[in-house]
Motif scaffolding. Sequence first.
Motif, PDB file in Angstrom:
ATOM      1  N   ASN A  54      -8.309   1.514  -3.003  1.00  0.00           N
ATOM      2  CA  ASN A  54      -9.039   2.660  -3.558  1.00  0.00           C
ATOM      3  C   ASN A  54      -8.626   3.978  -2.937  1.00  0.00           C
ATOM      4  O   ASN A  54      -8.760   5.027  -3.561  1.00  0.00           O
ATOM      5  CB  ASN A  54     -10.544   2.469  -3.391  1.00  0.00           C
ATOM      6  N   ASP A  55      -8.120   3.950  -1.717  1.00  0.00           N
ATOM      7  CA  ASP A  55      -7.712   5.197  -1.058  1.00  0.00           C
ATOM      8  C   ASP A  55      -6.310   5.661  -1.468  1.00  0.00           C
ATOM      9  O   ASP A  55      -5.866   6.727  -1.069  1.00  0.00           O
ATOM     10  CB  ASP A  55      -7.789   5.057   0.459  1.00  0.00           C
ATOM     11  N   ASN A  56      -5.617   4.869  -2.284  1.00  0.00           N
ATOM     12  CA  ASN A  56      -4.263   5.171  -2.773  1.00  0.00           C
ATOM     13  C   ASN A  56      -3.237   5.336  -1.660  1.00  0.00           C
ATOM     14  O   ASN A  56      -2.197   5.951  -1.862  1.00  0.00           O
ATOM     15  CB  ASN A  56      -4.260   6.415  -3.665  1.00  0.00           C
ATOM     16  N   ILE A  57      -3.525   4.797  -0.494  1.00  0.00           N
ATOM     17  CA  ILE A  57      -2.599   4.916   0.635  1.00  0.00           C
ATOM     18  C   ILE A  57      -2.062   3.552   1.055  1.00  0.00           C
ATOM     19  O   ILE A  57      -0.946   3.455   1.548  1.00  0.00           O
ATOM     20  CB  ILE A  57      -3.289   5.609   1.831  1.00  0.00           C
ATOM     21  N   THR A  58      -2.825   2.496   0.844  1.00  0.00           N
ATOM     22  CA  THR A  58      -2.387   1.163   1.250  1.00  0.00           C
ATOM     23  C   THR A  58      -2.253   0.249   0.037  1.00  0.00           C
ATOM     24  O   THR A  58      -2.903   0.443  -0.981  1.00  0.00           O
ATOM     25  CB  THR A  58      -3.377   0.533   2.243  1.00  0.00           C
ATOM     26  N   ILE A  59      -1.366  -0.719   0.181  1.00  0.00           N
ATOM     27  CA  ILE A  59      -1.253  -1.776  -0.816  1.00  0.00           C
ATOM     28  C   ILE A  59      -1.515  -3.106  -0.135  1.00  0.00           C
ATOM     29  O   ILE A  59      -1.250  -3.280   1.057  1.00  0.00           O
ATOM     30  CB  ILE A  59       0.123  -1.777  -1.524  1.00  0.00           C
ATOM     31  N   THR A  60      -2.041  -4.045  -0.914  1.00  0.00           N
ATOM     32  CA  THR A  60      -2.395  -5.365  -0.405  1.00  0.00           C
ATOM     33  C   THR A  60      -1.801  -6.417  -1.326  1.00  0.00           C
ATOM     34  O   THR A  60      -1.851  -6.270  -2.552  1.00  0.00           O
ATOM     35  CB  THR A  60      -3.909  -5.538  -0.342  1.00  0.00           C
ATOM     36  N   LYS A  61      -1.292  -7.472  -0.734  1.00  0.00           N
ATOM     37  CA  LYS A  61      -0.741  -8.574  -1.515  1.00  0.00           C
ATOM     38  C   LYS A  61      -1.862  -9.233  -2.313  1.00  0.00           C
ATOM     39  O   LYS A  61      -2.950  -9.464  -1.793  1.00  0.00           O
ATOM     40  CB  LYS A  61      -0.092  -9.597  -0.579  1.00  0.00           C
ATOM     41  N   THR A  62      -1.614  -9.514  -3.574  1.00  0.00           N
ATOM     42  CA  THR A  62      -2.605 -10.211  -4.393  1.00  0.00           C
ATOM     43  C   THR A  62      -2.650 -11.671  -3.988  1.00  0.00           C
ATOM     44  O   THR A  62      -1.679 -12.217  -3.472  1.00  0.00           O
ATOM     45  CB  THR A  62      -2.283 -10.089  -5.889  1.00  0.00           C
ATOM     46  N   THR A  63      -3.761 -12.307  -4.245  1.00  0.00           N
ATOM     47  CA  THR A  63      -3.954 -13.681  -3.783  1.00  0.00           C
ATOM     48  C   THR A  63      -3.586 -14.718  -4.825  1.00  0.00           C
ATOM     49  O   THR A  63      -3.625 -15.904  -4.553  1.00  0.00           O
ATOM     50  CB  THR A  63      -5.420 -13.905  -3.373  1.00  0.00           C
TER      51      THR A  63
END
Length: 65
Positions: A54-63
């Motif tokens: 939501n902060d448009n700064i980090t990405i996370t691997k989808t599960t």
Amino acid sequence: MKIVQLLSGFSIPISNEDQDFIRKYNTVNLEKLNEHELWVAQNLVRRGLYKISNDNITITKTTNE
């Protein structure tokens, strides 16, 4: 496309470079990536392998790999 392929789900082709990025980063701050890694990350987001927080700064691997 065969019915068997549809039932088994879709596979997303990835390069060795993509695989290295996936192994290296589970969650990553985009500001810490160099220009080339940022390009790889954007492509992985487009393919649905990572999602933007939501902060448009980090990405996370989808599960759902």
